[in-house]
Design an enzyme around this catalytic site. Sequence first.
Site, PDB file in Angstrom:
ATOM      1  N   GLU A 219       0.818  -1.201   0.000  1.00 46.21           N
ATOM      2  CA  GLU A 219       0.000   0.000   0.000  1.00 46.21           C
ATOM      3  C   GLU A 219       0.856   1.257   0.000  1.00 46.21           C
ATOM      4  O   GLU A 219       2.015   1.246   0.408  1.00 46.21           O
ATOM      5  CB  GLU A 219      -0.941   0.014   1.205  1.00 46.21           C
TER       6      GLU A 219
ATOM      7  N   CYS B 228      -0.632   3.252   8.273  1.00 43.70           N
ATOM      8  CA  CYS B 228       0.156   2.178   7.665  1.00 43.70           C
ATOM      9  C   CYS B 228      -0.380   0.800   8.028  1.00 43.70           C
ATOM     10  O   CYS B 228      -0.537   0.479   9.200  1.00 43.70           O
ATOM     11  CB  CYS B 228       1.611   2.279   8.117  1.00 43.70           C
TER      12      CYS B 228
END
Length: 345
Positions: A91, A334
Amino acid sequence: MDNIFNYTLNELEDKLVSLGLKKFIASQIYDWIYKKYIKSFEVMSNLSSATIKTLNENFVFGNLKIAKINKSDKDDTIKFLYELSDKNIIEMAVIEFEFGYSGCVSTQIGCNMGCKFCASGLNKKKRNLETFEIVQELLIANEYLEKNNLKKMGSTSFMGIGEPMDNFDNLVHAVKIIHEPKGINLGWRNFTFSTCGVANKIVTLAQTLPQCNLAISLHAPNDTIRNQIMPINQAFNIKTLIAAAVKYTQIVNHDITFQYTMIKDVNDSELNALELAKLLQNINCHVILIEYNPVKEFSFKTSKNINKFKTILEKNRISVSLRKNKGRNIDAACGTMRSSYEAKK
């Protein structure tokens, strides 16, 4: 065959010459792949058929593809999930600031650092990202911004999933490619390496890329707290880390950044602020206080003392600013979007 996104311009020139092609073709290829986002040699109309044949025999294109995009309607944060050729998911967040967008790039699949408050550590490290994968994270995001008439990417930080210093060689090579003026063209001062405290690589970074920035995720003013929330402190305690930071600033001759996530009843007391001020009083640095972005798997909560903490640091002559969390409504922290995505697969 090698990936075309693994080459700086000079490296690609040398490679093409070794294949019997003209040196200038490298600049033509760079224009097609980094400015026009083309991923096929056949489309490159200024190349001869013989050149295209040679290129196809020796190079392949990157293989990241977008698995999902989340865009916040509150602060224009964009979160990309990329699927790799081995079906792993990584990501990247793109966050809007006054100067434009900043990319928060991942460097590994999973993370072994095990910080107790961070969702990245929920998925253990599977492997390092290759150079071309890091480059393509940024390139694909740039293409999305351009095609949607959004601001250009103004900076990049390696603060996504993974510990950048644990994938040092691939990352340094990627930075050199991303910096290329005929490519993505991001200036050296617009790169920030982030580390949770791998102290033995800090001086190496200063010697390798002195113009780039370094941000140390400190998150505690003493070893007692840091040992509880950041296992890396067992290997490199605060004294060792601060010594490396001081040497870093002496080599690069610019400030270092310390990131400090404010966690309720863990590291946010007035005493903690005073400890932090004393710890950093002789270092050329800037402190960024970060609102903790809660992760459902953990019990940690966002501190309410962030403004008071900031005032104490300022009174003790520590340069400090606040970073509001962004993209909370789209899993921008995150590891959170990846975890949510894989849980639904």
